[in-house]
Design a protein around this motif. Sequence first.
Motif, PDB file in Angstrom:
ATOM      1  N   ASP A  48       0.827  -1.215   0.000  1.00 17.59           N
ATOM      2  CA  ASP A  48       0.000   0.000   0.000  1.00 17.59           C
ATOM      3  C   ASP A  48       0.857   1.259   0.000  1.00 17.59           C
ATOM      4  O   ASP A  48       0.565   2.216  -0.713  1.00 17.59           O
ATOM      5  CB  ASP A  48      -0.926   0.014   1.229  1.00 17.59           C
ATOM      6  CG  ASP A  48      -2.003  -1.060   1.123  1.00 17.59           C
ATOM      7  OD1 ASP A  48      -2.259  -1.524  -0.005  1.00 17.59           O
ATOM      8  OD2 ASP A  48      -2.576  -1.430   2.158  1.00 17.59           O
ATOM      9  N   ALA A  49       1.917   1.251   0.831  1.00 15.70           N
ATOM     10  CA  ALA A  49       2.784   2.434   0.930  1.00 15.70           C
ATOM     11  C   ALA A  49       3.470   2.708  -0.402  1.00 15.70           C
ATOM     12  O   ALA A  49       3.610   3.869  -0.810  1.00 15.70           O
ATOM     13  CB  ALA A  49       3.831   2.237   2.034  1.00 15.70           C
ATOM     14  N   LEU A  50       3.863   1.647  -1.112  1.00 16.31           N
ATOM     15  CA  LEU A  50       4.499   1.820  -2.416  1.00 16.31           C
ATOM     16  C   LEU A  50       3.512   2.409  -3.421  1.00 16.31           C
ATOM     17  O   LEU A  50       3.825   3.348  -4.145  1.00 16.31           O
ATOM     18  CB  LEU A  50       5.020   0.471  -2.930  1.00 16.31           C
ATOM     19  CG  LEU A  50       6.341   0.003  -2.337  1.00 16.31           C
ATOM     20  CD1 LEU A  50       6.577  -1.466  -2.658  1.00 16.31           C
ATOM     21  CD2 LEU A  50       7.499   0.825  -2.881  1.00 16.31           C
ATOM     22  N   ARG A  51       2.302   1.834  -3.447  1.00 15.62           N
ATOM     23  CA  ARG A  51       1.296   2.329  -4.391  1.00 15.62           C
ATOM     24  C   ARG A  51       0.953   3.790  -4.075  1.00 15.62           C
ATOM     25  O   ARG A  51       0.880   4.640  -4.969  1.00 15.62           O
ATOM     26  CB  ARG A  51       0.047   1.441  -4.312  1.00 15.62           C
ATOM     27  CG  ARG A  51      -1.093   1.896  -5.208  1.00 15.62           C
ATOM     28  CD  ARG A  51      -1.873   0.743  -5.793  1.00 15.62           C
ATOM     29  NE  ARG A  51      -1.105   0.001  -6.763  1.00 15.62           N
ATOM     30  CZ  ARG A  51      -0.855   0.401  -8.010  1.00 15.62           C
ATOM     31  NH1 ARG A  51      -1.302   1.566  -8.435  1.00 15.62           N
ATOM     32  NH2 ARG A  51      -0.154  -0.347  -8.822  1.00 15.62           N
ATOM     33  N   ASP A  52       0.769   4.062  -2.786  1.00 17.80           N
ATOM     34  CA  ASP A  52       0.478   5.412  -2.312  1.00 17.80           C
ATOM     35  C   ASP A  52       1.558   6.394  -2.775  1.00 17.80           C
ATOM     36  O   ASP A  52       1.255   7.450  -3.332  1.00 17.80           O
ATOM     37  CB  ASP A  52       0.463   5.382  -0.781  1.00 17.80           C
ATOM     38  CG  ASP A  52      -0.664   6.230  -0.219  1.00 17.80           C
ATOM     39  OD1 ASP A  52      -1.697   6.341  -0.909  1.00 17.80           O
ATOM     40  OD2 ASP A  52      -0.492   6.768   0.883  1.00 17.80           O
ATOM     41  N   ALA A  53       2.819   6.016  -2.541  1.00 20.07           N
ATOM     42  CA  ALA A  53       3.941   6.879  -2.927  1.00 20.07           C
ATOM     43  C   ALA A  53       3.980   7.042  -4.440  1.00 20.07           C
ATOM     44  O   ALA A  53       4.181   8.146  -4.953  1.00 20.07           O
ATOM     45  CB  ALA A  53       5.254   6.290  -2.417  1.00 20.07           C
ATOM     46  N   GLY A  54       3.753   5.939  -5.155  1.00 20.96           N
ATOM     47  CA  GLY A  54       3.792   5.980  -6.609  1.00 20.96           C
ATOM     48  C   GLY A  54       2.721   6.889  -7.182  1.00 20.96           C
ATOM     49  O   GLY A  54       2.942   7.569  -8.187  1.00 20.96           O
ATOM     50  N   GLU A  55       1.570   6.906  -6.536  1.00 19.78           N
ATOM     51  CA  GLU A  55       0.474   7.719  -7.062  1.00 19.78           C
ATOM     52  C   GLU A  55       0.573   9.168  -6.642  1.00 19.78           C
ATOM     53  O   GLU A  55       0.158  10.067  -7.365  1.00 19.78           O
ATOM     54  CB  GLU A  55      -0.872   7.132  -6.606  1.00 19.78           C
ATOM     55  CG  GLU A  55      -1.264   5.926  -7.466  1.00 19.78           C
ATOM     56  CD  GLU A  55      -2.398   5.119  -6.854  1.00 19.78           C
ATOM     57  OE1 GLU A  55      -2.905   5.514  -5.771  1.00 19.78           O
ATOM     58  OE2 GLU A  55      -2.763   4.094  -7.440  1.00 19.78           O
ATOM     59  N   LYS A  56       1.117   9.417  -5.425  1.00 16.88           N
ATOM     60  CA  LYS A  56       1.054  10.779  -4.892  1.00 16.88           C
ATOM     61  C   LYS A  56       2.339  11.567  -5.008  1.00 16.88           C
ATOM     62  O   LYS A  56       2.310  12.793  -5.023  1.00 16.88           O
ATOM     63  CB  LYS A  56       0.633  10.731  -3.414  1.00 16.88           C
ATOM     64  CG  LYS A  56      -0.794  10.231  -3.217  1.00 16.88           C
ATOM     65  CD  LYS A  56      -1.208  10.394  -1.778  1.00 16.88           C
ATOM     66  CE  LYS A  56      -2.555   9.739  -1.505  1.00 16.88           C
ATOM     67  NZ  LYS A  56      -2.715   9.436  -0.077  1.00 16.88           N
ATOM     68  N   ILE A  57       3.491  10.868  -5.027  1.00 16.63           N
ATOM     69  CA  ILE A  57       4.751  11.602  -4.956  1.00 16.63           C
ATOM     70  C   ILE A  57       5.305  11.880  -6.343  1.00 16.63           C
ATOM     71  O   ILE A  57       5.379  10.982  -7.172  1.00 16.63           O
ATOM     72  CB  ILE A  57       5.785  10.821  -4.109  1.00 16.63           C
ATOM     73  CG1 ILE A  57       5.267  10.688  -2.678  1.00 16.63           C
ATOM     74  CG2 ILE A  57       7.140  11.518  -4.122  1.00 16.63           C
ATOM     75  CD1 ILE A  57       6.120   9.834  -1.789  1.00 16.63           C
ATOM     76  N   ASP A  58       5.651  13.124  -6.595  1.00 14.51           N
ATOM     77  CA  ASP A  58       6.249  13.513  -7.865  1.00 14.51           C
ATOM     78  C   ASP A  58       7.377  14.497  -7.623  1.00 14.51           C
ATOM     79  O   ASP A  58       7.506  15.038  -6.535  1.00 14.51           O
ATOM     80  CB  ASP A  58       5.191  14.144  -8.780  1.00 14.51           C
ATOM     81  CG  ASP A  58       4.799  13.183  -9.883  1.00 14.51           C
ATOM     82  OD1 ASP A  58       5.719  12.581 -10.460  1.00 14.51           O
ATOM     83  OD2 ASP A  58       3.593  13.029 -10.135  1.00 14.51           O
ATOM     84  N   ARG A  59       8.175  14.693  -8.681  1.00 15.96           N
ATOM     85  CA  ARG A  59       9.247  15.675  -8.586  1.00 15.96           C
ATOM     86  C   ARG A  59       8.649  17.073  -8.573  1.00 15.96           C
ATOM     87  O   ARG A  59       7.769  17.386  -9.365  1.00 15.96           O
ATOM     88  CB  ARG A  59      10.169  15.546  -9.793  1.00 15.96           C
ATOM     89  CG  ARG A  59      11.226  14.485  -9.603  1.00 15.96           C
ATOM     90  CD  ARG A  59      12.444  14.798 -10.438  1.00 15.96           C
ATOM     91  NE  ARG A  59      13.396  13.694 -10.363  1.00 15.96           N
ATOM     92  CZ  ARG A  59      14.352  13.614  -9.440  1.00 15.96           C
ATOM     93  NH1 ARG A  59      14.502  14.556  -8.547  1.00 15.96           N
ATOM     94  NH2 ARG A  59      15.163  12.580  -9.416  1.00 15.96           N
ATOM     95  N   ASP A  67       7.912  15.164  -3.577  1.00 18.39           N
ATOM     96  CA  ASP A  67       6.890  15.499  -2.583  1.00 18.39           C
ATOM     97  C   ASP A  67       5.515  15.218  -3.157  1.00 18.39           C
ATOM     98  O   ASP A  67       5.361  14.980  -4.357  1.00 18.39           O
ATOM     99  CB  ASP A  67       7.004  16.969  -2.160  1.00 18.39           C
ATOM    100  CG  ASP A  67       6.443  17.186  -0.758  1.00 18.39           C
ATOM    101  OD1 ASP A  67       5.704  16.317  -0.264  1.00 18.39           O
ATOM    102  OD2 ASP A  67       6.759  18.213  -0.153  1.00 18.39           O
ATOM    103  N   THR A  68       4.518  15.240  -2.264  1.00 18.60           N
ATOM    104  CA  THR A  68       3.139  14.985  -2.690  1.00 18.60           C
ATOM    105  C   THR A  68       2.456  16.263  -3.145  1.00 18.60           C
ATOM    106  O   THR A  68       1.382  16.197  -3.723  1.00 18.60           O
ATOM    107  CB  THR A  68       2.326  14.389  -1.533  1.00 18.60           C
ATOM    108  OG1 THR A  68       2.552  15.186  -0.371  1.00 18.60           O
ATOM    109  CG2 THR A  68       2.756  12.975  -1.256  1.00 18.60           C
TER     110      THR A  68
END
Lengths: 203, 203
Positions: A48-59, A67-68
């Motif tokens: 979940d944390a990986l998917r969350d980071a993948g969807e929300k975090i960008d350069r 950051d998100t």
Amino acid sequence: MSQRSAGPELLRLIELMARLPGFGPRSARRAVLFLLKRKDQMLLPLADALRDAGEKIDRCEICGNFDTVQPCAVCQADGRDDGVICVVEDVPDLWALERGGSFRGRYHVLGGVLSAIDGIGPDDLHIGPLVGRVEAGGIREVILALNATVDGQTTAHYVADMLEGTGVEVTRLAHGVPVGGELDHLDDGTLAAALRSRRDVKR
Amino acid sequence: MSQRSAGPELLRLIELMARLPGFGPRSARRAVLFLLKRKDQMLLPLADALRDAGEKIDRCEICGNFDTVQPCAVCQADGRDDGVICVVEDVPDLWALERGGSFRGRYHVLGGVLSAIDGIGPDDLHIGPLVGRVEAGGIREVILALNATVDGQTTAHYVADMLEGTGVEVTRLAHGVPVGGELDHLDDGTLAAALRSRRDVKR
């Protein structure tokens, strides 16, 4: 291991984990087993944390931090000095400086350093956007906080050249004895640099 | 790092990664950064592979192996000798034996070894189910393929005691010189064991 003793799902997971820096096939198997034994406490939360980071975090489009929010929290933060940009090689360096807490300006992440061996040229780094930020005005100083390696210093010189003529002050981090460091364990280059940059004891 | 330079999603991911065996805070940050830079090739596939594994992979109810099918592929496979059970400490040992490919019987995963220091007693291991499998009949031999450590050998003796009276033959792996090993680098215990178990050259 053969297809017979582990299904394709397991092989795929081990194969992906083995590509992480610091991991190989054996440590990846160990980590996957660790996760499978802690399915609810570790494996599913990590998925979940990986998917969350993948969807929300960008350069960050301004500085290149991860950051998100867009722009990132550091670029958005009030009370920081907009006139100083600290140039770092990569995001962990930004994190390290933020952990230290003594820099209160803005950042610019280059995304690497020039390297003839790795075939990384100026166009592979975010040097253009940095020059753009400086030319847009309002910047007094650019601090080149790059690693004290050959590639890091080559990059620092290149960036300094690119900023010539913009009228901005370009500085670099001081070389010297690390706090808590022992002279006996320092290399000659660091000792010589520390001696050259010696300061009045009372300052 | 502070909350200001990285969002809670990033902190949570780093914190989870840092709990993996072989990882700490620094290597976890490095791995997370590696993943964020390769979102489509690594981060999202890893998230999917973890979720896939979490949903599909379970312990085999017969032997304790991890697989997507119940019972596991090894327990289901045709052409293996149902009369021999190889007892291992944990799933990687099973995988190692399967990679070797020289054992063609069935397995039983204990899920650990007896350890006074770690507070692991007989009830924490799958010893009861093993005795049950042997008592159900059809087993000629139980091979105790446990690590040659103090805890591993203590466990082997305990399991052998539990199987006494079932009439099954209980064996253990041979001690000796590893293939490709040099005598000069071997410990005295291994050398002595190899000498005791010496065999006729022509056999």
